[in-house]
Design a protein around this motif. Sequence first.
Motif, short mmCIF file in Angstrom:
data_model
loop_
_atom_site.label_atom_id
_atom_site.label_comp_id
_atom_site.label_asym_id
_atom_site.label_seq_id
_atom_site.Cartn_x
_atom_site.Cartn_y
_atom_site.Cartn_z
N PRO A 145 31.61 -33.74 -5.34
CA PRO A 145 31.56 -34.61 -4.16
C PRO A 145 31.44 -33.88 -2.83
CG PRO A 145 33.78 -34.55 -5.11
CD PRO A 145 32.87 -33.89 -6.09
N ALA A 146 31.64 -32.55 -2.81
CA ALA A 146 31.45 -31.81 -1.56
C ALA A 146 29.99 -31.48 -1.29
CB ALA A 146 32.27 -30.52 -1.59
N VAL A 147 29.12 -31.65 -2.28
CA VAL A 147 27.72 -31.26 -2.10
C VAL A 147 27.05 -32.10 -1.02
CG1 VAL A 147 25.44 -31.21 -3.20
CG2 VAL A 147 27.44 -30.29 -4.40
N ARG A 148 27.23 -33.41 -1.05
CA ARG A 148 26.55 -34.27 -0.06
C ARG A 148 26.94 -33.95 1.37
NH1 ARG A 148 25.58 -40.46 -2.19
NH2 ARG A 148 24.47 -39.94 -4.14
N PRO A 149 28.22 -33.85 1.70
CA PRO A 149 28.55 -33.51 3.10
C PRO A 149 28.07 -32.13 3.52
CG PRO A 149 30.54 -33.62 1.74
CD PRO A 149 29.44 -34.20 0.94
N LEU A 150 28.03 -31.18 2.58
CA LEU A 150 27.53 -29.85 2.94
C LEU A 150 26.03 -29.90 3.22
CD1 LEU A 150 29.48 -27.56 0.46
CD2 LEU A 150 29.74 -27.66 2.94
N LEU A 151 25.28 -30.61 2.41
CA LEU A 151 23.85 -30.75 2.66
C LEU A 151 23.60 -31.48 3.98
CD1 LEU A 151 22.53 -31.65 -0.91
CD2 LEU A 151 22.41 -29.45 0.24
N ALA A 152 24.41 -32.49 4.25
CA ALA A 152 24.26 -33.23 5.50
C ALA A 152 24.55 -32.35 6.71
CB ALA A 152 25.18 -34.45 5.50
N ALA A 153 25.39 -31.31 6.52
CA ALA A 153 25.73 -30.40 7.60
C ALA A 153 24.76 -29.24 7.72
CB ALA A 153 27.15 -29.86 7.40
N GLY A 154 23.67 -29.28 6.97
CA GLY A 154 22.65 -28.25 7.07
C GLY A 154 22.76 -27.13 6.06
N TRP A 155 23.74 -27.18 5.16
CA TRP A 155 23.83 -26.16 4.11
C TRP A 155 22.71 -26.38 3.11
CZ3 TRP A 155 28.56 -23.10 2.66
CH2 TRP A 155 29.38 -22.91 3.76
N ARG A 156 22.27 -25.29 2.50
CA ARG A 156 21.15 -25.38 1.58
C ARG A 156 21.40 -24.56 0.32
NH1 ARG A 156 20.59 -29.12 4.14
NH2 ARG A 156 18.86 -29.76 5.49
N ALA A 157 20.81 -25.01 -0.79
CA ALA A 157 20.92 -24.31 -2.07
C ALA A 157 19.68 -23.45 -2.26
CB ALA A 157 21.05 -25.31 -3.22
N GLY A 158 19.84 -22.12 -2.12
CA GLY A 158 18.71 -21.23 -2.27
C GLY A 158 18.36 -20.93 -3.71
N GLU A 159 19.33 -21.13 -4.61
CA GLU A 159 19.10 -20.88 -6.03
C GLU A 159 20.12 -21.66 -6.83
OE1 GLU A 159 20.24 -16.87 -7.34
OE2 GLU A 159 21.06 -16.54 -5.33
N PHE A 160 19.93 -21.69 -8.13
CA PHE A 160 20.92 -22.33 -8.99
C PHE A 160 20.85 -21.74 -10.39
CE2 PHE A 160 17.15 -24.97 -9.64
CZ PHE A 160 17.16 -25.22 -11.00
N ASP A 161 21.99 -21.82 -11.08
CA ASP A 161 22.08 -21.48 -12.50
C ASP A 161 22.37 -22.75 -13.27
OD1 ASP A 161 21.70 -18.75 -12.10
OD2 ASP A 161 23.84 -18.36 -11.87
N LEU A 162 22.34 -22.65 -14.59
CA LEU A 162 22.65 -23.79 -15.44
C LEU A 162 23.99 -23.59 -16.12
CD1 LEU A 162 19.23 -24.46 -17.22
CD2 LEU A 162 20.27 -25.82 -15.41
N PHE A 163 24.88 -24.57 -15.98
CA PHE A 163 26.13 -24.53 -16.73
C PHE A 163 25.81 -24.89 -18.17
CE2 PHE A 163 29.83 -27.03 -18.37
CZ PHE A 163 30.67 -25.94 -18.58
N MET A 164 26.09 -23.96 -19.08
CA MET A 164 25.87 -24.18 -20.49
C MET A 164 27.19 -24.01 -21.22
SD MET A 164 22.15 -22.43 -21.23
CE MET A 164 22.03 -23.36 -22.77
N ALA A 165 27.47 -24.91 -22.16
CA ALA A 165 28.74 -24.88 -22.85
C ALA A 165 28.64 -25.61 -24.17
CB ALA A 165 29.82 -25.53 -21.98
N THR A 166 29.60 -25.31 -25.04
CA THR A 166 29.65 -26.00 -26.32
C THR A 166 30.09 -27.44 -26.16
OG1 THR A 166 31.86 -25.00 -26.59
CG2 THR A 166 30.02 -23.94 -27.75
N GLU A 167 30.83 -27.74 -25.08
CA GLU A 167 31.23 -29.11 -24.75
C GLU A 167 31.18 -29.27 -23.24
OE1 GLU A 167 35.12 -28.10 -26.60
OE2 GLU A 167 33.44 -26.76 -26.99
N PRO A 168 30.76 -30.44 -22.75
CA PRO A 168 30.61 -30.60 -21.30
C PRO A 168 31.92 -30.53 -20.54
CG PRO A 168 30.29 -32.70 -22.42
CD PRO A 168 30.34 -31.65 -23.48
N GLY A 169 33.04 -30.88 -21.19
CA GLY A 169 34.31 -30.95 -20.50
C GLY A 169 35.01 -29.64 -20.27
#
Length: 289
Positions: free
Chosen positions: A251-275
Amino acid sequence: MPAVADIEVREAVPADLPEIAAVALATGQDEEWGGADPAYMTHLLAHGRVVVGVAGGSVAGFGATRPLGSGPDAVSMLCDLFVHPEVHGSGCGRAMLAALWPGTRGHRMTFSSLHAHALPLYTSFGLDAWWPLLYLRGRVDALAAPAGWQAAAASPASVAAAELSWTGVDRSADHQAWARRPGGAGVLAVRDGEVMAAGTVGGAGDEFGVTHLAVTPAADDVRAAAAVLAVLAGLAPEDGVARVCLPAPHPAVRPLLAAGWRAGEFDLFMATEPGLLDPCRAVPSPALA
Protein backbone atom coordinates in the motif's frame (compact mmCIF):
# COMPACT_ATOMS: atom_id res chain seq x y z
CA MET A 1 28.48 -32.70 -4.03
CA PRO A 2 27.18 -33.03 -7.60
CA ALA A 3 29.41 -32.54 -10.62
CA VAL A 4 27.79 -31.38 -13.87
CA ALA A 5 29.74 -30.80 -17.10
CA ASP A 6 33.10 -30.92 -15.29
CA ILE A 7 31.88 -28.49 -12.63
CA GLU A 8 32.82 -29.35 -9.06
CA VAL A 9 30.63 -27.84 -6.35
CA ARG A 10 32.08 -27.45 -2.86
CA GLU A 11 31.58 -25.41 0.30
CA ALA A 12 33.10 -21.93 0.09
CA VAL A 13 35.83 -20.79 2.48
CA PRO A 14 37.14 -17.29 3.24
CA ALA A 15 40.06 -17.81 0.86
CA ASP A 16 37.52 -17.99 -2.02
CA LEU A 17 36.30 -14.42 -1.49
CA PRO A 18 38.58 -12.77 -4.08
CA GLU A 19 37.48 -15.23 -6.79
CA ILE A 20 33.83 -14.87 -5.72
CA ALA A 21 34.24 -11.12 -6.07
CA ALA A 22 35.67 -11.57 -9.56
CA VAL A 23 32.62 -13.60 -10.61
CA ALA A 24 30.29 -10.99 -9.11
CA LEU A 25 32.03 -8.15 -10.96
CA ALA A 26 32.02 -10.11 -14.23
CA THR A 27 28.22 -10.42 -13.92
CA GLY A 28 27.76 -6.72 -13.16
CA GLN A 29 27.23 -7.15 -9.41
CA ASP A 30 29.39 -4.26 -8.25
CA GLU A 31 27.12 -2.88 -5.54
CA GLU A 32 28.35 -2.44 -1.98
CA TRP A 33 26.11 -5.15 -0.42
CA GLY A 34 26.80 -7.94 -2.91
CA GLY A 35 29.18 -10.68 -3.90
CA ALA A 36 32.12 -8.32 -4.36
CA ASP A 37 31.70 -6.96 -0.83
CA PRO A 38 33.76 -8.96 1.72
CA ALA A 39 31.51 -7.82 4.60
CA TYR A 40 28.43 -9.24 2.88
CA MET A 41 30.04 -12.53 1.92
CA THR A 42 31.63 -12.95 5.37
CA HIS A 43 28.16 -12.50 6.89
CA LEU A 44 26.78 -15.23 4.64
CA LEU A 45 29.66 -17.56 5.46
CA ALA A 46 28.93 -17.07 9.17
CA HIS A 47 25.13 -17.20 9.13
CA GLY A 48 24.18 -18.99 5.93
CA ARG A 49 25.65 -21.42 3.47
CA VAL A 50 27.87 -20.53 0.52
CA VAL A 51 29.03 -22.87 -2.24
CA VAL A 52 31.27 -22.33 -5.25
CA GLY A 53 31.34 -24.01 -8.61
CA VAL A 54 34.89 -24.79 -9.69
CA ALA A 55 35.98 -25.38 -13.29
CA GLY A 56 39.58 -25.90 -14.32
CA GLY A 57 40.76 -25.15 -10.80
CA SER A 58 39.12 -21.69 -10.69
CA VAL A 59 35.87 -20.48 -9.14
CA ALA A 60 33.36 -20.15 -11.97
CA GLY A 61 30.28 -19.37 -9.90
CA PHE A 62 28.91 -18.99 -6.39
CA GLY A 63 25.61 -19.44 -4.61
CA ALA A 64 24.38 -18.71 -1.11
CA THR A 65 21.36 -19.34 1.09
CA ARG A 66 20.31 -17.88 4.44
CA PRO A 67 17.83 -19.68 6.73
CA LEU A 68 15.01 -17.47 8.01
CA GLY A 69 13.54 -18.96 11.15
CA SER A 70 14.00 -22.46 12.51
CA GLY A 71 12.22 -25.78 12.67
CA PRO A 72 9.61 -26.94 10.14
CA ASP A 73 8.52 -23.37 9.36
CA ALA A 74 12.03 -22.18 8.45
CA VAL A 75 12.43 -20.63 5.00
CA SER A 76 15.55 -21.06 2.90
CA MET A 77 16.28 -17.76 1.19
CA LEU A 78 18.44 -18.00 -1.92
CA CYS A 79 20.54 -14.86 -1.60
CA ASP A 80 22.86 -15.26 -4.59
CA LEU A 81 23.41 -17.51 -7.58
CA PHE A 82 25.87 -16.19 -10.16
CA VAL A 83 27.94 -17.85 -12.86
CA HIS A 84 30.81 -16.26 -14.77
CA PRO A 85 29.60 -15.34 -18.29
CA GLU A 86 32.39 -17.44 -19.82
CA VAL A 87 30.80 -20.64 -18.47
CA HIS A 88 27.11 -19.87 -18.95
CA GLY A 89 25.30 -22.98 -20.13
CA SER A 90 27.79 -25.33 -18.47
CA GLY A 91 25.35 -26.50 -15.79
CA CYS A 92 27.21 -24.66 -13.06
CA GLY A 93 24.17 -22.77 -11.77
CA ARG A 94 22.00 -25.89 -11.60
CA ALA A 95 24.75 -27.88 -9.89
CA MET A 96 25.21 -25.21 -7.20
CA LEU A 97 21.47 -24.90 -6.64
CA ALA A 98 21.15 -28.68 -6.32
CA ALA A 99 23.79 -28.55 -3.58
CA LEU A 100 22.04 -25.71 -1.76
CA TRP A 101 18.54 -27.11 -2.19
CA PRO A 102 18.78 -30.91 -2.21
CA GLY A 103 15.56 -32.88 -2.52
CA THR A 104 12.11 -31.40 -3.03
CA ARG A 105 10.94 -30.52 0.48
CA GLY A 106 11.08 -27.29 2.42
CA HIS A 107 10.00 -23.67 2.14
CA ARG A 108 12.15 -21.85 -0.40
CA MET A 109 12.19 -18.36 -1.86
CA THR A 110 14.33 -15.89 -3.76
CA PHE A 111 14.19 -12.61 -5.61
CA SER A 112 14.97 -13.58 -9.17
CA SER A 113 16.54 -11.35 -11.76
CA LEU A 114 14.99 -11.16 -15.21
CA HIS A 115 17.85 -13.19 -16.73
CA ALA A 116 16.43 -15.58 -19.31
CA HIS A 117 17.83 -18.65 -17.51
CA ALA A 118 16.61 -17.71 -14.03
CA LEU A 119 12.86 -18.38 -14.23
CA PRO A 120 13.07 -21.88 -15.74
CA LEU A 121 15.84 -22.86 -13.34
CA TYR A 122 13.97 -21.79 -10.21
CA THR A 123 10.66 -23.26 -11.31
CA SER A 124 12.41 -26.60 -11.79
CA PHE A 125 13.23 -26.46 -8.07
CA GLY A 126 9.58 -25.95 -7.10
CA LEU A 127 9.32 -22.15 -7.04
CA ASP A 128 6.76 -20.00 -8.82
CA ALA A 129 6.78 -16.27 -9.58
CA TRP A 130 4.21 -14.36 -7.53
CA TRP A 131 4.83 -10.61 -7.76
CA PRO A 132 7.48 -8.06 -8.73
CA LEU A 133 9.73 -6.42 -6.13
CA LEU A 134 10.05 -2.77 -7.12
CA TYR A 135 13.31 -0.86 -6.53
CA LEU A 136 11.84 2.57 -5.83
CA ARG A 137 13.96 5.73 -5.58
CA GLY A 138 12.98 9.32 -4.98
CA ARG A 139 13.47 12.47 -2.97
CA VAL A 140 12.77 12.23 0.73
CA ASP A 141 11.82 15.93 0.88
CA ALA A 142 8.85 15.07 -1.33
CA LEU A 143 7.45 13.05 1.58
CA ALA A 144 6.04 13.92 4.98
CA ALA A 145 5.41 11.67 7.94
CA PRO A 146 1.65 11.12 8.30
CA ALA A 147 -0.03 12.89 11.22
CA GLY A 148 0.78 11.23 14.51
CA TRP A 149 3.76 9.32 13.08
CA GLN A 150 7.48 9.78 13.58
CA ALA A 151 10.71 7.88 12.97
CA ALA A 152 12.92 7.27 16.01
CA ALA A 153 16.48 5.97 16.23
CA ALA A 154 16.96 2.56 17.83
CA SER A 155 19.72 0.05 18.49
CA PRO A 156 19.96 -3.07 16.28
CA ALA A 157 19.10 -5.14 19.38
CA SER A 158 15.88 -3.18 19.95
CA VAL A 159 14.89 -3.49 16.32
CA ALA A 160 15.56 -7.24 16.28
CA ALA A 161 13.60 -7.70 19.53
CA ALA A 162 10.55 -5.97 18.05
CA GLU A 163 10.71 -8.07 14.88
CA LEU A 164 11.13 -11.27 16.91
CA SER A 165 8.04 -10.45 18.97
CA TRP A 166 5.97 -9.96 15.80
CA THR A 167 7.28 -12.74 13.58
CA GLY A 168 8.98 -15.30 15.81
CA VAL A 169 12.10 -15.01 13.62
CA ASP A 170 15.37 -13.85 15.15
CA ARG A 171 17.08 -11.44 12.73
CA SER A 172 19.58 -10.11 15.29
CA ALA A 173 22.69 -11.04 13.29
CA ASP A 174 21.25 -9.49 10.13
CA HIS A 175 20.29 -6.21 11.82
CA GLN A 176 23.76 -5.99 13.34
CA ALA A 177 25.33 -6.52 9.90
CA TRP A 178 22.99 -4.06 8.19
CA ALA A 179 23.76 -1.42 10.83
CA ARG A 180 27.48 -1.74 10.04
CA ARG A 181 26.89 -0.68 6.42
CA PRO A 182 27.70 2.92 5.43
CA GLY A 183 25.09 5.13 7.07
CA GLY A 184 23.59 2.11 8.81
CA ALA A 185 21.24 2.65 11.76
CA GLY A 186 18.24 1.09 13.45
CA VAL A 187 14.90 2.87 13.21
CA LEU A 188 11.40 2.58 14.65
CA ALA A 189 8.19 3.89 13.11
CA VAL A 190 6.09 5.18 16.00
CA ARG A 191 2.41 6.16 15.93
CA ASP A 192 1.09 8.09 18.91
CA GLY A 193 3.77 6.53 21.10
CA GLU A 194 3.25 2.96 19.88
CA VAL A 195 5.94 1.15 17.86
CA MET A 196 4.37 0.00 14.61
CA ALA A 197 7.45 -0.95 12.57
CA ALA A 198 11.14 -1.64 13.17
CA GLY A 199 14.01 -1.89 10.74
CA THR A 200 17.42 -0.82 9.58
CA VAL A 201 18.42 1.88 7.09
CA GLY A 202 21.72 2.54 5.34
CA GLY A 203 23.74 1.66 2.27
CA ALA A 204 26.43 3.23 0.12
CA GLY A 205 25.70 5.77 -2.61
CA ASP A 206 22.47 5.22 -4.49
CA GLU A 207 21.75 2.10 -2.39
CA PHE A 208 21.06 4.29 0.66
CA GLY A 209 17.57 3.86 2.04
CA VAL A 210 15.45 1.34 3.90
CA THR A 211 17.31 -1.96 4.06
CA HIS A 212 14.62 -3.99 5.86
CA LEU A 213 11.50 -3.05 7.77
CA ALA A 214 9.22 -5.33 9.80
CA VAL A 215 5.66 -4.15 10.50
CA THR A 216 3.47 -5.23 13.38
CA PRO A 217 0.76 -7.71 12.30
CA ALA A 218 -1.75 -5.37 13.98
CA ALA A 219 -1.22 -2.79 11.23
CA ASP A 220 -3.83 -2.48 8.50
CA ASP A 221 -3.00 -1.31 4.97
CA VAL A 222 -3.19 2.36 5.91
CA ARG A 223 -0.78 1.95 8.82
CA ALA A 224 1.57 -0.30 6.85
CA ALA A 225 1.88 2.43 4.23
CA ALA A 226 2.22 5.16 6.87
CA ALA A 227 5.09 3.29 8.56
CA VAL A 228 7.08 3.21 5.33
CA LEU A 229 6.41 6.88 4.61
CA ALA A 230 7.36 7.92 8.15
CA VAL A 231 10.71 6.11 7.97
CA LEU A 232 11.54 7.44 4.50
CA ALA A 233 10.54 11.01 5.43
CA GLY A 234 12.89 10.82 8.41
CA LEU A 235 15.97 9.98 6.31
CA ALA A 236 18.63 12.58 5.48
CA PRO A 237 20.65 11.32 2.48
CA GLU A 238 23.40 13.63 1.26
CA ASP A 239 21.82 14.06 -2.18
CA GLY A 240 18.25 13.98 -0.87
CA VAL A 241 17.48 10.70 -2.66
CA ALA A 242 16.76 7.34 -1.02
CA ARG A 243 15.71 3.83 -2.01
CA VAL A 244 13.19 1.31 -0.75
CA CYS A 245 12.32 -2.10 -2.19
CA LEU A 246 8.60 -2.86 -2.04
CA PRO A 247 6.34 -5.61 -3.35
CA ALA A 248 4.22 -4.12 -6.13
CA PRO A 249 0.95 -4.68 -4.15
CA HIS A 250 2.29 -2.88 -1.05
CA PRO A 251 0.00 0.00 0.00
CA ALA A 252 2.96 2.41 0.19
CA VAL A 253 3.65 2.09 -3.54
CA ARG A 254 0.83 4.39 -4.70
CA PRO A 255 1.69 7.36 -2.45
CA LEU A 256 5.38 7.02 -3.32
CA LEU A 257 4.64 7.06 -7.05
CA ALA A 258 2.32 10.02 -6.55
CA ALA A 259 5.21 11.83 -4.80
CA GLY A 260 7.46 11.36 -7.82
CA TRP A 261 9.30 8.20 -6.77
CA ARG A 262 10.05 5.81 -9.59
CA ALA A 263 10.90 2.12 -10.03
CA GLY A 264 14.06 1.87 -12.11
CA GLU A 265 14.16 -1.92 -11.97
CA PHE A 266 12.45 -4.90 -10.42
CA ASP A 267 13.02 -8.52 -9.48
CA LEU A 268 10.51 -11.34 -9.22
CA PHE A 269 9.52 -12.81 -5.87
CA MET A 270 9.65 -16.56 -6.38
CA ALA A 271 8.67 -19.05 -3.71
CA THR A 272 7.30 -22.50 -3.10
CA GLU A 273 4.22 -20.84 -1.54
CA PRO A 274 2.98 -17.26 -1.99
CA GLY A 275 2.50 -16.70 1.75
CA LEU A 276 6.19 -16.86 2.64
CA LEU A 277 6.16 -13.07 2.36
CA ASP A 278 3.12 -10.82 2.76
CA PRO A 279 3.22 -8.40 -0.21
CA CYS A 280 1.12 -5.85 1.69
CA ARG A 281 3.40 -5.80 4.76
CA ALA A 282 6.91 -6.91 3.77
CA VAL A 283 9.65 -4.34 3.19
CA PRO A 284 12.44 -6.81 2.43
CA SER A 285 16.12 -6.74 1.73
CA PRO A 286 16.56 -8.17 -1.77
CA ALA A 287 19.72 -9.90 -0.57
CA LEU A 288 18.53 -11.30 2.77
CA ALA A 289 14.74 -10.59 2.76
